[in-house]
Design a protein around this motif. Structure first.
Motif, mmCIF file in Angstrom:
data_model
loop_
_atom_site.group_PDB
_atom_site.id
_atom_site.type_symbol
_atom_site.label_atom_id
_atom_site.label_comp_id
_atom_site.label_asym_id
_atom_site.label_seq_id
_atom_site.Cartn_x
_atom_site.Cartn_y
_atom_site.Cartn_z
ATOM 1 N N ALA A 1 0.836 -1.208 0.000
ATOM 2 C CA ALA A 1 0.000 0.000 0.000
ATOM 3 C C ALA A 1 0.869 1.255 0.000
ATOM 4 C CB ALA A 1 -0.924 -0.007 1.216
ATOM 5 N N PHE A 2 1.921 1.253 0.806
ATOM 6 C CA PHE A 2 2.818 2.420 0.858
ATOM 7 C C PHE A 2 3.449 2.691 -0.507
ATOM 8 C CE2 PHE A 2 7.255 3.848 1.203
ATOM 9 C CZ PHE A 2 7.035 5.138 1.657
ATOM 10 N N VAL A 3 4.001 1.657 -1.137
ATOM 11 C CA VAL A 3 4.689 1.832 -2.420
ATOM 12 C C VAL A 3 3.708 2.259 -3.506
ATOM 13 C CG1 VAL A 3 5.996 0.642 -4.237
ATOM 14 C CG2 VAL A 3 6.595 0.281 -1.841
ATOM 15 N N ILE A 4 2.557 1.609 -3.569
ATOM 16 C CA ILE A 4 1.562 1.943 -4.597
ATOM 17 C C ILE A 4 1.040 3.370 -4.398
ATOM 18 C CG2 ILE A 4 -0.774 1.414 -5.424
ATOM 19 C CD1 ILE A 4 -0.015 -1.575 -5.097
ATOM 20 N N ASN A 5 0.832 3.771 -3.154
ATOM 21 C CA ASN A 5 0.347 5.129 -2.875
ATOM 22 C C ASN A 5 1.408 6.195 -3.109
ATOM 23 O OD1 ASN A 5 -2.236 4.311 -2.163
ATOM 24 N ND2 ASN A 5 -1.689 4.051 -0.013
ATOM 25 N N ASN A 6 2.637 5.775 -3.358
ATOM 26 C CA ASN A 6 3.725 6.721 -3.566
ATOM 27 C C ASN A 6 4.453 6.447 -4.881
ATOM 28 O OD1 ASN A 6 3.865 8.456 -1.030
ATOM 29 N ND2 ASN A 6 3.685 6.399 -0.201
ATOM 30 N N SER A 7 3.654 6.407 -5.972
ATOM 31 C CA SER A 7 4.165 6.329 -7.350
ATOM 32 C C SER A 7 4.782 4.991 -7.725
ATOM 33 C CB SER A 7 5.196 7.429 -7.618
ATOM 34 O OG SER A 7 4.654 8.681 -7.344
ATOM 35 N N GLY A 8 4.446 3.919 -7.028
ATOM 36 C CA GLY A 8 5.014 2.627 -7.348
ATOM 37 C C GLY A 8 3.972 1.642 -7.846
#
Length: 187
Positions: free
Chosen positions: A35-42
């Motif tokens: 969730a962190f990576v996807i929510n931050n351009s990943g």
């Protein structure tokens, strides 16, 4: 079993390459990192890569005898992944304005770095205390850890009075500082 005990058990299992421990770490932490990576351009693939890199870091740390986990395992994994992801974004030059908003969202980075620095200093101090020898080690422990006064220390260590104990404590401190700072410069 408390969270700290569970985390320590998982780390021990990870160090021993226990499949169940590894699966538990993945199950308990991967979705948060994804969730962190996807929510931050990943992407989901980026999240898998970052989590895998973090697991390698955690595996290597768990094998070190001096490694002491002083926060929840979840927090530690998150901070590793966050640092790795920000580094990756920086390498891809995607993060210019996003970095500022990430700092507001997740302000743990500086605290983790500061904690790691303090932890490294404690490890160096522990090493220095191990090298200082007796009676200095016991005397400093009695004064600084056990909070005994000089009169008690004089009686316990066989000094004629509190002033002699105080003088010996000072000499021990000078030796400890010498050993500590010699290691500190080399670290």
């Amino acid at each position: 079993m408390s969270t700290i005990e569970q985390d320590q058990s998982l780390l021990k299992g990870l160090a021993e390459n226990d499949k169940k421990s590894i699966e538990t770490i993945y199950r308990q932490n991967y979705s948060m990192i994804q969730a962190f990576v996807i929510n931050n351009s990943g992407s989901a693939d980026d999240a898998r890569d970052i989590f895998q890199e973090a697991m390698v870091v955690l595996f290597e740390k768990s094998k070190l005898a001096e490694f002491l986990l002083s926060c929840q395992l979840k927090t530690y994994i998150y901070s590793i992944c966050r640092r790795l992801w920000l580094k990756r974004l920086q390498q891809l030059s995607k993060f210019s304005s996003q970095l500022e908003s990430l700092e507001e969202t997740v302000p743990v980075e500086e605290e983790i770095e500061e904690h790691e620095k303090i932890n490294d200093d404690f490890i160096l101090m522990e090493y220095a205390m191990g090298k200082i020898g007796e009676p200095c080690k016991s005397l400093l422990d009695a004064y600084y850890v056990k909070k005994r006064n000089m009169l008690e220390i004089a009686g316990e260590f066989g000094y004629t009075n509190a002033d002699n104990a105080k003088t010996q404590k000072y000499k021990c401190l000078v030796r400890l500082k010498k050993i500590f700072f010699a290691q500190y410069k080399n670290a």
